[in-house]
Scaffold this active site. Structure first.
Site, PDB file in Angstrom:
ATOM      1  N   ARG A 240       0.863  -1.181   0.000  1.00 10.98           N
ATOM      2  CA  ARG A 240       0.000   0.000   0.000  1.00 10.98           C
ATOM      3  C   ARG A 240       0.900   1.231   0.000  1.00 10.98           C
ATOM      4  NH1 ARG A 240      -3.404  -2.846  -1.511  1.00 10.98           N
ATOM      5  NH2 ARG A 240      -5.485  -3.229  -0.679  1.00 10.98           N
ATOM      6  N   GLU A 269      -3.484   7.303  -4.724  1.00  9.07           N
ATOM      7  CA  GLU A 269      -3.877   6.697  -6.001  1.00  9.07           C
ATOM      8  C   GLU A 269      -5.193   7.295  -6.477  1.00  9.07           C
ATOM      9  OE1 GLU A 269      -3.782   2.428  -5.838  1.00  9.07           O
ATOM     10  OE2 GLU A 269      -1.788   2.441  -4.931  1.00  9.07           O
ATOM     11  N   HIS A 287      -0.657  -0.280  -9.923  1.00  8.21           N
ATOM     12  CA  HIS A 287      -1.287  -1.205  -8.968  1.00  8.21           C
ATOM     13  C   HIS A 287      -1.751  -2.502  -9.650  1.00  8.21           C
ATOM     14  CE1 HIS A 287      -3.353  -1.223  -4.772  1.00  8.21           C
ATOM     15  NE2 HIS A 287      -3.065  -2.469  -5.166  1.00  8.21           N
TER      16      HIS A 287
END
Ligand code: DGY
Length: 321
Positions: A240, A269, A287
């Site tokens: 993360r 993000e 991602h």
């Protein structure tokens, strides 16, 4: 699907094999889009449904959870669930589930792809070929760092951290790890050595992050920790984004405090720190950790299994609340 089928909200279009089952067994309260829903659509969908599948981009706060009185289960289409206010869910008796196991190998494989691409300058090589400026083989061109035999430092030794460590054997890499939690109850191979964070960062040639995002891991890697790393070391993050203080990382990369970074996840993000894209010693992915058809299909099936259990009055196999 019949009029008596349970209602389901899905915030994003899922792979075809999952959508086929969904359409057969549930009434969809909204047609899922291939983009993040607006907060209003998300809230409306959650309020109309018996069950929901949401993704890591959907931020579900306590207020929304309180408003969704009909909802019995929130199946998060991810192993991480930092996007959901768990305390709010607990208060309302809302069951939250995740998708462990099925994405472990896909994420571990992607970590290695990113690690190797970063150390061996794969993206720079690809850009050179596409630029049509390659003048031929050269003894000094795009020299990277050897990976084989180097020390791998793993932060977070859950399923994905362990899968990454197993793959390191093929590269004859000593493995050090740091974990804030007991690793999955299982005993880890004795050749993997547990280290305090500072020792791991000081000793590793490549540091890779596989911890969940919690208040305790937020900005776990900041300016001080980056200074503990070697100037020849690489930082890889497929966990993360907010575990790393991105502004400090950019600064460390610009000042040569570490050699490079491979990132699949970001603090805000989908916004990218403006300076990251300027740094050629950084490899950036959008991602993609679990992005294989197999893993993403299995993730959907795990969500459906949890939903069918809860709506059928049974306990959810992957409950996290
Ligand atoms: C997860 O499952 O938490 C991943 O980040 C999704 O790919």
């Amino acid at each position: 699907m019949s009029d008596t089928s349970p209602t389901l909200y899905i915030s994003r279009l899922l792979p075809d094999p999952v959508m086929a089952i969904v359409r057969e067994r549930f009434q969809l309260v909204q047609e899922p889009l291939d983009a993040l829903p607006t907060p209003t659509l998300l809230r409306e969908g959650l309020c109309q449904a018996d069950a929901a599948i949401v993704t890591l981009g959907d931020h579900i706060d306590a207020e929304t959870i309180h408003a969704a009185t009909r909802l019995k289960i929130l199946a998060n289409y991810a192993v991480g669930y930092n996007n959901i206010d768990l305390a709010g869910a607990r208060q309302c008796g809302l069951i939250v589930t995740n998708t462990p196991d099925v994405l472990t190998d896909a994420t571990a494989d992607l970590t290695w792809a990113l690690l190797l691409a970063t150390a061996r300058r794969v993206v720079e090589g690809d850009c050179l070929m596409r630029s049509e400026h390659w003048t031929g083989w050269s003894p000094t061109q795009l020299l990277g760092s050897e990976v084989t035999g180097k020390t791998l430092g793993i932060i977070g030794m859950g399923r994905i951290g362990q899968a990454v460590a197993h793959r390191a054997a093929g590269f004859r890499m000593p493995v050090f790890y740091h974990t804030c939690q007991e690793p999955d109850g299982s005993s880890l191979p004795s050749e993997w050595k547990c280290r305090p964070l500072q020792a791991l960062l000081e000793e590793a040639d490549i540091v890779t992050i596989h911890a969940p995002l919690t208040p305790g891991t937020y900005h776990l890697i900041g300016a001080r920790e980056l200074r503990w790393m070697r100037p020849t070391a690489f930082l890889i993050n497929t966990a993360r984004g907010p575990i790393v203080d991105e502004a400090s990382l950019v600064d460390a990369l610009k000042r040569g405090i570490i050699a490079g970074a491979g990132l699949d996840v970001y603090e805000e993000e989908p916004t990218l720190h403006p300076e990251l894209a300027q740094l050629k010693q950084v490899v950036l992915l959008p991602h993609l950790g679990s992005a294989t058809l197999h893993a993403r299909t299995q993730m959907g099936l795990v969500c459906l299994k949890n939903i069918e259990a809860v709506l059928g009055g049974r306990s959810a196999p992957n409950q996290v609340t």
